[in-house]
Enzyme design. Structure first.
Site, short mmCIF file in Angstrom:
data_model
loop_
_atom_site.label_atom_id
_atom_site.label_comp_id
_atom_site.label_asym_id
_atom_site.label_seq_id
_atom_site.Cartn_x
_atom_site.Cartn_y
_atom_site.Cartn_z
N ARG A 1 -29.31 -34.97 -5.31
CA ARG A 1 -28.93 -33.96 -4.65
C ARG A 1 -29.26 -33.90 -3.17
O ARG A 1 -30.55 -33.77 -2.96
CB ARG A 1 -29.15 -32.72 -5.42
CG ARG A 1 -28.53 -31.44 -4.37
CD ARG A 1 -28.59 -30.04 -5.07
NE ARG A 1 -27.29 -29.90 -6.08
CZ ARG A 1 -26.99 -28.71 -6.53
NH1 ARG A 1 -27.30 -27.80 -6.29
NH2 ARG A 1 -25.80 -28.77 -7.19
N HIS B 1 -18.88 -33.03 -4.95
CA HIS B 1 -19.65 -32.52 -6.03
C HIS B 1 -18.91 -33.05 -7.45
O HIS B 1 -18.46 -32.21 -8.11
CB HIS B 1 -19.72 -31.06 -5.95
CG HIS B 1 -20.83 -30.55 -6.78
ND1 HIS B 1 -21.78 -31.06 -7.60
CD2 HIS B 1 -21.06 -29.13 -6.91
CE1 HIS B 1 -22.58 -30.39 -8.23
NE2 HIS B 1 -22.24 -29.15 -7.92
N GLN C 1 -19.52 -31.33 -11.00
CA GLN C 1 -18.99 -30.15 -11.00
C GLN C 1 -17.70 -30.17 -11.38
O GLN C 1 -17.05 -29.23 -12.25
CB GLN C 1 -19.09 -29.27 -9.71
CG GLN C 1 -18.62 -27.76 -9.75
CD GLN C 1 -19.23 -27.07 -10.62
OE1 GLN C 1 -20.46 -26.77 -10.60
NE2 GLN C 1 -18.54 -26.36 -11.53
N ASP D 1 -15.36 -20.71 -3.76
CA ASP D 1 -16.67 -20.92 -3.52
C ASP D 1 -17.25 -20.25 -2.45
O ASP D 1 -16.52 -19.65 -1.86
CB ASP D 1 -16.90 -22.63 -3.59
CG ASP D 1 -18.37 -23.08 -3.36
OD1 ASP D 1 -19.04 -22.34 -3.80
OD2 ASP D 1 -18.60 -24.42 -2.96
N CYS E 1 -17.77 -22.38 -9.00
CA CYS E 1 -18.78 -23.43 -9.45
C CYS E 1 -20.29 -22.77 -9.51
O CYS E 1 -21.16 -23.01 -10.28
CB CYS E 1 -18.80 -24.58 -8.38
SG CYS E 1 -19.45 -24.03 -6.69
N ARG F 1 -21.13 -27.69 -17.59
CA ARG F 1 -21.86 -28.92 -16.66
C ARG F 1 -22.83 -29.46 -17.59
O ARG F 1 -22.85 -30.99 -17.65
CB ARG F 1 -22.73 -28.03 -15.70
CG ARG F 1 -21.86 -27.25 -14.64
CD ARG F 1 -21.34 -28.31 -13.58
NE ARG F 1 -22.42 -29.33 -13.11
CZ ARG F 1 -23.03 -29.07 -12.17
NH1 ARG F 1 -23.12 -27.81 -11.54
NH2 ARG F 1 -23.71 -29.84 -11.54
N1 CP Z 1 -22.65 -25.47 -9.18
C1 CP Z 1 -23.87 -25.86 -9.27
O1 CP Z 1 -24.09 -27.00 -8.69
O2 CP Z 1 -25.13 -25.01 -9.28
P1 CP Z 1 -26.49 -25.39 -8.74
O3 CP Z 1 -26.51 -25.21 -7.18
O4 CP Z 1 -27.18 -24.05 -9.12
O5 CP Z 1 -26.80 -26.64 -9.11
N1 NVA Z 2 -20.23 -25.58 -1.66
C1 NVA Z 2 -21.55 -25.09 -2.33
C2 NVA Z 2 -21.71 -25.49 -3.77
C3 NVA Z 2 -22.71 -25.23 -4.42
C4 NVA Z 2 -23.01 -25.62 -5.91
C5 NVA Z 2 -22.93 -25.78 -1.59
O1 NVA Z 2 -22.76 -26.80 -1.23
O2 NVA Z 2 -23.74 -25.08 -1.18
#
Ligand code: CP
Ligand code: NVA
Length: 312
Positions: free
Chosen positions: A112, A139, A142, A230, A269, A297
Site C-alpha cells: 500500500r 484500489h 477493494q 468514498d 469502501c 475483503r
Molecule cells: N477500504 C480500505 O481499503 O480500508 P483500509 O484503508 O482500512 O484498509
Molecule cells: N480513496 C480513499 C480510499 C481509502 C480506502 C483513500 O485513498 O484514502
C-alpha cells in the site's frame, strides 16, 4: 504489471475478466464452505500452508491489513507487516532492493503506497507476486470485494447501472476498470475539476461500458442499481475547505437514494465520514451493505492470493 514469471495483481486487468469471474466464484464457494468456523481457523484444504505474505504499508490501513492477515490464516499461511516508519524503507532503502530481499524471504508481497510507480517498481524487481493494496491511482482489491458484494446481493454485473458520487479518485478508477471488464455502466457525478483520470474512462469505454460524466447528482442516481461514494479527502490529500464545499451537493443522502431503484445497494469502501459524503440515514439504512462489503475483503483477497500463487 512488472517483469519475470510472477503473477502480479497491480490492476484488475492483470487477471482479466475470466480469471476475475473465477476468483469471485471461488470466493463465494470458500465463504460458504467455512461458515461457522472460527475466523482464524484454516479452510479444510489449507491451500497456502507454509506460505508467507509480506504486507508493506506506506499509508494507514484497517481493513486491508486485517483482511489480508485473516485471508492468509484461512488459507493456511501467515503474514508479516512492514511499516515504512519502522523498516529501512523509511530510511531510504530502495523499493528495488526491498523487492529483491523480500522475494528471497516470502512468497508474496502486498504494497500500500502513494505513487503507483512505486508499485510498478516493486513488481519489476520482485520474483514473487506483488499485490496492489491501494495506491493513489487505484484500489483493485477493494473493487473485487465490491463486485462480490453486488453479486451476493442478487445483482448481475452485465448491464448493471452503478452511480458514483463525489471525488474522482483511486476507488472510482478501479470501478471504471471493472466496468470495462464486466460490461456494466457507470454514471459519475463529480464537481467540475474532480473528474476521474480520463485514461480510466477510456479503458471502461474501450471494454464496452457506457460511462456518463455529469455534475448533476440527481440525474446520475436516477434508476441506478448501485450507489457508491468514498471520502472526499483521500489519504495524502490536503483537507481543503474549498474541496469539501464543492463536494456538498454530491452527498449520498435519502433524497438522492430515493432517485435510485427501490432495491438499490449503497456501497462505501470505508472509512466513512458520516455527515460528509454520506448521511447517517443512508449509511445506517436498509440499502447499505457496507459491512458485508468490508467482510468480503477477506473472501475476495483469498481468491487474489490463490490466483497470484497459481492455485486458481
Ligand atoms: N477500504 C480500505 O481499503 O480500508 P483500509 O484503508 O482500512 O484498509
Ligand atoms: N480513496 C480513499 C480510499 C481509502 C480506502 C483513500 O485513498 O484514502
Amino acid at each position: 504489471m512488472g517483469g519475470g514469471l510472477a503473477r502480479h495483481f497491480g490492476a484488475l486487468g492483470d487477471a482479466g475478466a475470466d480469471a476475475l469471474a473465477a476468483m469471485i466464484n471461488d470466493a463465494i464457494d470458500r465463504k460458504a464452505a467455512r461458515a461457522g468456523r472460527p475466523r482464524g481457523a484454516s479452510d479444510e484444504d489449507a491451500p497456502l500452508a507454509g506460505h508467507v505474505l509480506a504486507m508493506v504499508f506506506e499509508k494507514n490501513s484497517t481493513r486491508t491489513r486485517v483482511s489480508f492477515d485473516i485471508a492468509m490464516r484461512q488459507l493456511g499461511g501467515s503474514v508479516l507487516v512492514l511499516d515504512s516508519g519502522s523498516s529501512q524503507l523509511g530510511r531510504g532503502e530502495t523499493i528495488a532492493d526491498t523487492a529483491r530481499v523480500l522475494s528471497r524471504m516470502v512468497d508474496a508481497i502486498m504494497l500500500r503506497t502513494d505513487d503507483h510507480a512505486k508499485l510498478e517498481e516493486m513488481a519489476a524487481h520482485a520474483s514473487v507476486p506483488v499485490i496492489n493494496g491501494l495506491t493513489d491511482l487505484s484500489h483493485p482489491c477493494q473493487i473485487l470485494a465490491d463486485l462480490l458484494t453486488v453479486i451476493e446481493h442478487g445483482k448481475a454485473l452485465p448491464g448493471l447501472e452503478l452511480a458514483w458520487f463525489g471525488d474522482g479518485n483511486n476507488v472510482l478508477h478501479s470501478i471504471l476498470e471493472a466496468a470495462g471488464l464486466f460490461k456494466f455502466n457507470v454514471r459519475v457525478a463529480t464537481p467540475a475539476g474532480y473528474e476521474p483520470d480520463p485514461a480510466f474512462v477510456a479503458l471502461a469505454r474501450a471494454g464496452g461500458a457506457q460511462v456518463t460524466l455529469t455534475q448533476d447528482a440527481r440525474a446520475a442516481a436516477r434508476g441506478a442499481d448501485v450507489i457508491v461514494t468514498d471520502t472526499w479527502i483521500s489519504m495524502g490529500q490536503a483537507d481543503a475547505a474549498d474541496k469539501k464545499a464543492a463536494m456538498q451537493p454530491y452527498q449520498v443522502n435519502a433524497a438522492l437514494m430515493a432517485e435510485a431503484k427501490p432495491d438499490a445497494l449503497f456501497l462505501h469502501c470505508l472509512p466513512a465520514h458520516v455527515g460528509e459524503e454520506v448521511s447517517a440515514e443512508v449509511f445506517e439504512g436498509p440499502h447499505s451493505v457496507v459491512f458485508d462489503e468490508a467482510e468480503n475483503r477477506i473472501h475476495a483477497q483469498k481468491s487474489v492470493l490463490l490466483w497470484c500463487l497459481g492455485r486458481l
